[in-house]
Scaffold this motif. Structure first.
Motif, PDB file in Angstrom:
ATOM      1  N   ALA A  46       0.830  -1.206   0.000  1.00 44.86           N
ATOM      2  CA  ALA A  46       0.000   0.000   0.000  1.00 44.86           C
ATOM      3  C   ALA A  46       0.867   1.259   0.000  1.00 44.86           C
ATOM      4  CB  ALA A  46      -0.937  -0.006   1.207  1.00 44.86           C
ATOM      5  N   SER A 106       0.838   3.981  -2.937  1.00 38.37           N
ATOM      6  CA  SER A 106       0.565   5.389  -2.632  1.00 38.37           C
ATOM      7  C   SER A 106       1.564   6.298  -3.333  1.00 38.37           C
ATOM      8  CB  SER A 106       0.623   5.637  -1.123  1.00 38.37           C
ATOM      9  OG  SER A 106      -0.433   4.993  -0.476  1.00 38.37           O
ATOM     10  N   GLN A 153      -3.557   3.936  -8.386  1.00 46.26           N
ATOM     11  CA  GLN A 153      -4.733   4.645  -7.887  1.00 46.26           C
ATOM     12  C   GLN A 153      -5.904   3.680  -7.730  1.00 46.26           C
ATOM     13  OE1 GLN A 153      -4.989   7.686 -10.883  1.00 46.26           O
ATOM     14  NE2 GLN A 153      -3.494   9.012  -9.862  1.00 46.26           N
ATOM     15  N   LEU A 210      -5.312   1.483  -4.687  1.00 40.39           N
ATOM     16  CA  LEU A 210      -5.577   2.248  -3.468  1.00 40.39           C
ATOM     17  C   LEU A 210      -7.064   2.502  -3.290  1.00 40.39           C
ATOM     18  CD1 LEU A 210      -2.642   4.786  -3.353  1.00 40.39           C
ATOM     19  CD2 LEU A 210      -3.102   2.905  -1.779  1.00 40.39           C
ATOM     20  N   GLY A 211      -7.780   2.698  -4.389  1.00 42.63           N
ATOM     21  CA  GLY A 211      -9.235   2.841  -4.310  1.00 42.63           C
ATOM     22  C   GLY A 211      -9.875   1.597  -3.716  1.00 42.63           C
ATOM     23  N   ILE A 235      -8.418  -0.464  -1.679  1.00 45.67           N
ATOM     24  CA  ILE A 235      -8.047  -0.488  -0.266  1.00 45.67           C
ATOM     25  C   ILE A 235      -8.960   0.440   0.530  1.00 45.67           C
ATOM     26  CG2 ILE A 235      -6.248   0.180   1.394  1.00 45.67           C
ATOM     27  CD1 ILE A 235      -4.206  -0.718  -0.807  1.00 45.67           C
ATOM     28  N   ARG A 236      -9.152   1.660   0.041  1.00 47.99           N
ATOM     29  CA  ARG A 236      -9.960   2.651   0.761  1.00 47.99           C
ATOM     30  C   ARG A 236     -11.444   2.275   0.785  1.00 47.99           C
ATOM     31  NH1 ARG A 236      -6.434   4.525   3.899  1.00 47.99           N
ATOM     32  NH2 ARG A 236      -4.947   5.978   3.038  1.00 47.99           N
ATOM     33  N   SER A 237     -11.940   1.689  -0.288  1.00 51.10           N
ATOM     34  CA  SER A 237     -13.362   1.375  -0.333  1.00 51.10           C
ATOM     35  C   SER A 237     -13.722   0.156   0.503  1.00 51.10           C
ATOM     36  CB  SER A 237     -13.827   1.175  -1.775  1.00 51.10           C
ATOM     37  OG  SER A 237     -13.264   0.008  -2.322  1.00 51.10           O
ATOM     38  N   HIS A 238     -12.760  -0.710   0.738  1.00 52.62           N
ATOM     39  CA  HIS A 238     -13.054  -1.934   1.480  1.00 52.62           C
ATOM     40  C   HIS A 238     -12.450  -1.955   2.875  1.00 52.62           C
ATOM     41  CE1 HIS A 238     -13.770  -3.204  -2.701  1.00 52.62           C
ATOM     42  NE2 HIS A 238     -14.740  -3.885  -2.153  1.00 52.62           N
ATOM     43  N   GLY A 239     -11.546  -1.025   3.152  1.00 53.83           N
ATOM     44  CA  GLY A 239     -10.935  -0.991   4.485  1.00 53.83           C
ATOM     45  C   GLY A 239     -10.331  -2.335   4.840  1.00 53.83           C
ATOM     46  N   ASP A 240     -10.644  -2.804   6.023  1.00 55.51           N
ATOM     47  CA  ASP A 240     -10.109  -4.077   6.495  1.00 55.51           C
ATOM     48  C   ASP A 240     -11.119  -5.216   6.350  1.00 55.51           C
ATOM     49  OD1 ASP A 240      -7.630  -3.060   7.167  1.00 55.51           O
ATOM     50  OD2 ASP A 240      -8.300  -2.456   9.162  1.00 55.51           O
TER      51      ASP A 240
END
Length: 178
Positions: A120, A124, A135, A138-139, A141-146
């Motif tokens: 990650a 970034s 990008q 990372l999208g 990663i951000r949309s699904h979190g953990d």
């Protein structure tokens, strides 16, 4: 070039002289010539040798080319750890392709330990330079979190991006850095 007719044999002779005296860009250009057969017979071993000489002097395209050589076995034995070492050197110098590749390799554990946080971080860095693949990752990663299964989906996306290649998701540099 520039006011005189192109002469590849003469250009090669000048590259050789400069490369033998330690000029990093000439060493890289000589590696490119040997890798393409531009004025010489294709010789992957000679290409890797010249890329290595320039890479040791922090020439970023030579570092990428040497990483590619180690990842594919072009002129050197396949060595994922050496490939990752040279790729990381290029990534640390800010090369966006190397940064994205390090993200991919960390997400799959190729030549480096499987480390999704490191993946990650590299994504970034590449994303901030406009790399759309980074990008996208990372999208995700951000949309699904953990959420469960996120990193597995990222690994699957990485495998799709690799499109059948084991270690090199982006094409190596193809232009001569004059």
């Amino acid at each position: 070039g520039r006011g005189m007719p192109a002469n590849k044999a003469e250009a090669l002779a000048w590259f050789i002289k400069a490369a033998q005296r330690g000029h990093a860009r000439a060493q890289y250009n000589l590696g490119v010539a040997y890798s393409r057969g531009d004025g010489v017979s294709i010789n992957a071993t000679a290409a890797a040798t010249w890329f290595g000489q320039a890479a040791k002097q922090r020439h970023v395209l030579a570092q990428l080319s040497l990483a590619h050589a180690y990842s594919t076995g072009s002129g050197v034995p396949v060595n994922a750890v050496a490939a990752a070492d040279w790729m990381s050197k290029a990534a640390e110098q800010g090369n966006v392709h190397a940064q994205f590749t390090m993200g991919m390799w960390h997400s799959k554990g190729l030549g480096v330990p499987l480390n999704l946080d490191a993946a990650a971080q590299w994504y970034s860095k590449a994303a901030l330079q406009g790399d759309t693949r980074a990008q996208h990752n990372l999208g995700l990663i951000r949309s699904h979190g953990d959420k469960p299964g996120l990193w597995q989906r990222l690994r699957e996306a990485a495998a799709q991006l690799l499109q059948g290649t084991l270690l090199w998701p982006v094409a190596p540099p193809t232009r001569t850095d004059l």
